[in-house]
Scaffold this motif. Structure first.
Motif, PDB file in Angstrom:
ATOM      1  N   LEU A 385       1.106  -1.408   0.025  1.00  0.00           N
ATOM      2  CA  LEU A 385       0.082  -0.055   0.134  1.00  0.00           C
ATOM      3  C   LEU A 385       0.825   1.325   0.198  1.00  0.00           C
ATOM      4  N   LEU A 386       2.265   1.360   0.768  1.00  0.00           N
ATOM      5  CA  LEU A 386       2.751   2.323   1.223  1.00  0.00           C
ATOM      6  C   LEU A 386       3.151   2.775  -0.540  1.00  0.00           C
ATOM      7  N   LYS A 387       3.865   1.397  -1.219  1.00  0.00           N
ATOM      8  CA  LYS A 387       4.543   1.587  -2.236  1.00  0.00           C
ATOM      9  C   LYS A 387       3.441   2.572  -3.422  1.00  0.00           C
ATOM     10  N   LEU A 388       2.158   1.699  -3.051  1.00  0.00           N
ATOM     11  CA  LEU A 388       1.459   2.175  -4.459  1.00  0.00           C
ATOM     12  C   LEU A 388       0.977   3.596  -3.596  1.00  0.00           C
ATOM     13  N   LEU A 389       1.107   4.299  -3.008  1.00  0.00           N
ATOM     14  CA  LEU A 389       0.649   5.846  -2.447  1.00  0.00           C
ATOM     15  C   LEU A 389       2.072   6.503  -2.557  1.00  0.00           C
ATOM     16  N   ARG A 390       3.473   5.795  -2.724  1.00  0.00           N
ATOM     17  CA  ARG A 390       4.552   6.809  -3.511  1.00  0.00           C
ATOM     18  C   ARG A 390       4.710   7.018  -4.083  1.00  0.00           C
ATOM     19  N   GLN A 391       3.886   6.370  -4.967  1.00  0.00           N
ATOM     20  CA  GLN A 391       3.889   6.791  -6.894  1.00  0.00           C
ATOM     21  C   GLN A 391       2.331   8.111  -7.173  1.00  0.00           C
ATOM     22  N   GLN A 392       1.893   7.310  -6.355  1.00  0.00           N
ATOM     23  CA  GLN A 392       0.561   8.562  -6.434  1.00  0.00           C
ATOM     24  C   GLN A 392       1.073   9.705  -6.317  1.00  0.00           C
ATOM     25  N   ALA A 393       2.095  10.050  -5.118  1.00  0.00           N
ATOM     26  CA  ALA A 393       2.288  10.957  -4.758  1.00  0.00           C
ATOM     27  C   ALA A 393       3.005  11.838  -5.773  1.00  0.00           C
ATOM     28  N   LYS A 394       3.951  11.085  -6.684  1.00  0.00           N
ATOM     29  CA  LYS A 394       4.307  11.799  -8.260  1.00  0.00           C
ATOM     30  C   LYS A 394       3.495  11.575  -9.102  1.00  0.00           C
ATOM     31  N   SER A 395       1.461  11.820  -8.660  1.00  0.00           N
ATOM     32  CA  SER A 395       0.790  12.201  -9.911  1.00  0.00           C
ATOM     33  C   SER A 395       1.155  13.224 -10.090  1.00  0.00           C
ATOM     34  N   GLY A 396       0.547  14.101 -11.301  1.00  0.00           N
ATOM     35  CA  GLY A 396       0.019  15.294 -12.491  1.00  0.00           C
ATOM     36  C   GLY A 396      -0.569  15.410 -11.922  1.00  0.00           C
ATOM     37  N   ASN A 397      -1.512  15.444 -10.759  1.00  0.00           N
ATOM     38  CA  ASN A 397      -2.294  16.029 -10.463  1.00  0.00           C
ATOM     39  C   ASN A 397      -2.572  15.818  -9.510  1.00  0.00           C
ATOM     40  N   TRP A 398      -2.419  17.662  -8.761  1.00  0.00           N
ATOM     41  CA  TRP A 398      -2.046  17.829  -7.543  1.00  0.00           C
ATOM     42  C   TRP A 398      -3.384  17.185  -6.367  1.00  0.00           C
ATOM     43  N   HIS A 399      -4.011  17.339  -6.866  1.00  0.00           N
ATOM     44  CA  HIS A 399      -4.988  16.911  -6.059  1.00  0.00           C
ATOM     45  C   HIS A 399      -4.471  15.604  -5.061  1.00  0.00           C
ATOM     46  N   VAL A 400      -4.476  14.909  -6.583  1.00  0.00           N
ATOM     47  CA  VAL A 400      -3.969  13.513  -6.108  1.00  0.00           C
ATOM     48  C   VAL A 400      -3.541  13.098  -4.835  1.00  0.00           C
ATOM     49  N   ARG A 401      -1.902  13.915  -4.791  1.00  0.00           N
ATOM     50  CA  ARG A 401      -1.125  14.387  -4.401  1.00  0.00           C
ATOM     51  C   ARG A 401      -1.636  14.840  -2.751  1.00  0.00           C
ATOM     52  N   LYS A 402      -2.218  15.382  -2.950  1.00  0.00           N
ATOM     53  CA  LYS A 402      -2.860  16.158  -1.248  1.00  0.00           C
ATOM     54  C   LYS A 402      -3.513  15.004  -0.994  1.00  0.00           C
ATOM     55  N   LEU A 440       6.245  12.266   2.967  1.00  0.00           N
ATOM     56  CA  LEU A 440       5.491  12.987   3.185  1.00  0.00           C
ATOM     57  C   LEU A 440       7.400  14.172   3.019  1.00  0.00           C
ATOM     58  N   VAL A 441       8.560  14.136   2.598  1.00  0.00           N
ATOM     59  CA  VAL A 441       9.019  15.112   3.056  1.00  0.00           C
ATOM     60  C   VAL A 441       9.130  15.444   1.814  1.00  0.00           C
ATOM     61  N   ASN A 442       9.101  14.921   0.950  1.00  0.00           N
ATOM     62  CA  ASN A 442       9.156  15.301  -0.964  1.00  0.00           C
ATOM     63  C   ASN A 442       7.963  16.153  -1.178  1.00  0.00           C
ATOM     64  N   LEU A 443       6.652  15.397  -0.261  1.00  0.00           N
ATOM     65  CA  LEU A 443       5.742  16.627  -1.090  1.00  0.00           C
ATOM     66  C   LEU A 443       6.019  17.699  -0.555  1.00  0.00           C
ATOM     67  N   LEU A 444       6.709  17.812   1.108  1.00  0.00           N
ATOM     68  CA  LEU A 444       6.809  18.797   1.622  1.00  0.00           C
ATOM     69  C   LEU A 444       7.210  20.625   0.383  1.00  0.00           C
ATOM     70  N   SER A 445       8.215  19.498  -0.891  1.00  0.00           N
ATOM     71  CA  SER A 445       8.550  20.438  -1.820  1.00  0.00           C
ATOM     72  C   SER A 445       7.632  20.648  -3.197  1.00  0.00           C
ATOM     73  N   ASP A 446       6.553  20.399  -3.052  1.00  0.00           N
ATOM     74  CA  ASP A 446       5.256  19.996  -4.618  1.00  0.00           C
ATOM     75  C   ASP A 446       4.960  22.145  -4.805  1.00  0.00           C
ATOM     76  N   VAL A 447       5.182  22.301  -5.347  1.00  0.00           N
ATOM     77  CA  VAL A 447       4.264  23.340  -5.948  1.00  0.00           C
ATOM     78  C   VAL A 447       3.326  23.779  -5.926  1.00  0.00           C
ATOM     79  N   GLN A 448       2.243  22.757  -4.911  1.00  0.00           N
ATOM     80  CA  GLN A 448       0.854  23.189  -4.852  1.00  0.00           C
ATOM     81  C   GLN A 448       0.484  24.008  -3.617  1.00  0.00           C
TER      82      GLN A 448
END
Length: 601
Positions: A385-402, A440-448
């Motif tokens: 599950l965590l591996k899949l979530l990490r993949q979705q954290a790289k999605s081009g849709n910022w709603h998905v990353r949030k 989570l640390v990677n998402l802290l640098s998100d453009v949104q």
């Protein structure tokens, strides 16, 4: 003559169907008491199914009426032909009261057929079969729930002898898919889709009672229904009510077949094959503009895609309640990316259901024992599950990353004990902990900015959940992973911001620098906010180091100021103890950041 009067009284005694329910209930109270008194004095009370519906599911169907009619038939068998004739007349009416009484007579005749010699089944079938066929063919759409309840009660009564109702189950199972069996494979699928929506809805609504009540006893029926649903076009039916019933029917089959350890492996493979089919069909959702009409297939293709996704969500919602997630991980995980992307769909209703499902998944128990989280040659369910979530954290849709960050905010605390080891801050962290931290640390640098803020909240819950995060669980000490993360966030918070320029390239560089610096501040703020009622030795220097960011550009200074306000709010009750951990210069810095300490003196 007396039977006619009884039927008239029963027809009028349905308070819930009256526009003035409260007044009607009072006026018909005497009739209800008489019915209860008579039925209680009759024999064979052990056949009562009163608890099957009225005590559990609110319904207009009154099982006291059913019990009275069945007991009259048992006491006076000569009344059965008259009761059957009355059923045939009532079932053709469109009035709710008459339809409800017809459903009660239907259940009474089924109950009568299950008591005593087998010949009674032959007698009852002559009236039960035409009645159910009439309902399936031209029944009142508003009264289908009454008939569904009647079928549920009837099937519940036959738990000890289900074969005696095989004729009823056969009709319920075969009627919705007759068009498929009559024509070729292609024309059958088209016929199923083009079938009247109301008629098809009634068929599926009544059919759902079979797996709901019979459960594992009807696995052969479940296999047949599953095969028919997979081969027809019902998974993308244009009508909402039909899609809802298809999803509910799939969930009933899934729960019934997985409710026991002796589940059917062949049926499980069929369910997994259906999930794989849905996953393939929903792949266009993963595109950034899947909800636009300009996407592949145009408006029609988009509607079909959303309809298929809606069925998948309707299927999975009942499978996500009360910790059932652990039983259905093989079915849920493949569809998770599509459901995440469906949350940002232009169809508000489908998006709302997807959000509800994702929230239910985040609260679910994805592993039942610590053995599942010890790693090894095969990855744990939680790890998958965590591996899949990490993949979705790289999605081009910022709603998905949030949504990924929000998902982890709930998921991590609920599974913290399973991946925390022995609680020692010096212990090598579990691989899943590293995976969560990196995401989570990677998402802290998100453009949104919305994604960064949610990632900060997720990091805060992670620090509160795991030992070695600098809190009471680890003797106020930081483990290796936490120390490295702290240094990385500190470096991010020190990112220099280039001066403003009209050059587009330099503007982009400035925006990236602000995003990175803001992410570092949010991460360090998470460390402070993870200790709302304590002040570890490392906290004073950390929060004072963030004081300089109160003069940064928006949104950095907004985050820094809010941090100081929240810190003083959560520590004000014990400030007389915490004040001694700060030096005089540090207290002056807190005053300069707009915090009045004289109030706490």
């Amino acid at each position: 003559k007396n039977l006619s009067k009884i039927m008239s009284t029963l027809e009028e005694n349905h308070p819930s169907l009256s526009p003035n329910a409260a007044n009607t209930r009072k006026s018909k109270g005497a009739a209800s008491e008489v019915i209860q008194t008579i039925s209680h004095r009759l024999p064979w009370r052990h056949m009562s199914a009163e608890s099957a519906v009225n005590a559990v599911f609110p319904s207009a169907l009154d099982t006291a009426h059913q019990r009275l009619i069945s007991h009259l038939c048992l006491a006076f068998p000569d009344l059965v032909p008259e009761v059957s004739k009355t059923l045939g007349e009532l079932v053709k009416s469109e009035e709710k009261e008459k339809q409800c009484l017809a459903a009660e007579i239907f259940g009474a005749l089924v109950e009568y057929s299950l008591t005593g010699p087998f010949e009674r089944s032959l007698v009852a079938k002559k009236s039960v079969i035409p009645a159910i066929q009439t309902v399936l063919r031209s029944g009142n759409h508003d009264t289908v729930s009454m008939w569904a309840d009647a079928v549920r009660v009837s099937l519940d009564l036959s738990r000890d002898c289900p074969r005696r109702l095989a004729y009823l189950i056969k009709i319920l199972v075969e009627e919705p898919f007759k068009s498929n069996a009559a024509g070729s494979e292609g024309s059958g699928a088209a016929s199923a889709v083009n079938q009247g929506s109301s008629e098809l809805y009634r068929h599926l609504r009544l059919l759902r009672s079979v797996p709901d009540i019979c459960g594992w006893r009807a696995l052969d029926v479940s296999k047949y229904v599953l095969g028919q649903l997979s081969s027809s076009g019902l998974l993308a039916h244009p009508y909402k009510q039909v899609r809802s019933e298809v999803g509910n029917l799939l969930s009933s089959i899934t729960i019934a077949s997985f409710g026991r350890q002796e589940d059917d492996k062949e049926l499980r493979k069929s369910l997994e094959a259906l999930v794989a089919k849905l996953k393939t069909e929903l792949e266009p959702l993963l595109a950034e503009k899947a909800g636009d009409e300009d996407s592949k297939g145009g408006e029609t293709g988009t509607k079909r895609l959303i309809s298929t996704a809606d069925v998948a969500v309707q299927w999975m919602i009942p499978c996500s309640y009360f910790g059932q997630v652990a039983f259905f991980t093989d079915l849920l995980i493949p569809l998770l990316p599509s459901v995440f992307h469906l949350q940002s769909s232009s169809d508000n209703e489908a998006a709302g259901r997807a959000k509800f499902l994702v929230n239910a998944w985040s609260w679910g128990g994805w592993a039942l024992s610590s053995e599942d989280c010890k790693g090894g040659s095969a990855p744990s369910t939680y790890g998958k599950l965590l591996k899949l979530l990490r993949q979705q954290a790289k999605s081009g849709n910022w709603h998905v990353r949030k949504s990924v960050a929000q998902f982890l905010t709930v998921l991590v605390p609920r599974h913290a004990f399973m991946i925390s080891g022995d609680g020692s801050p010096t212990e090598e962290p579990h691989p899943d902990q590293k995976n969560i931290k990196s995401t989570l640390v990677n998402l802290l640098s998100d453009v949104q900015v919305e994604v960064r803020k949610m990632a900060g909240t997720g990091l805060q819950t992670m620090l509160r959940s795991f030992p070695g995060s600098g809190g009471p669980a680890g003797n106020m000490k930081m483990g290796k992973m936490t120390s490295k993360m702290h240094k990385k966030l500190y470096k991010m918070a020190k990112t220099p911001i280039p001066a403003f320029s009209k050059d587009e390239k330099k503007q982009a560089e400035r925006a990236r620098a602000i995003d990175k610096r803001h992410g570092g501040v949010l991460g360090l703020a998470a460390f402070v906010l993870s200790q709302p009622y304590a002040v570890p030795d490392w906290l004073p220097s950390l929060i004072i180091g963030l004081a300089e960011h109160t003069r940064d550009t928006v949104p950095i200074k907004t985050t820094a100021k809010k941090l100081f306000q929240e810190f003083m709010r959560t520590h004000q009750d014990e400030w007389h103890r915490f004040e001694d951990k700060f030096t005089a210069d540090q207290l002056d810095t807190l005053r300069d950041c707009g915090t009045s300490l004289t109030y706490f003196a």
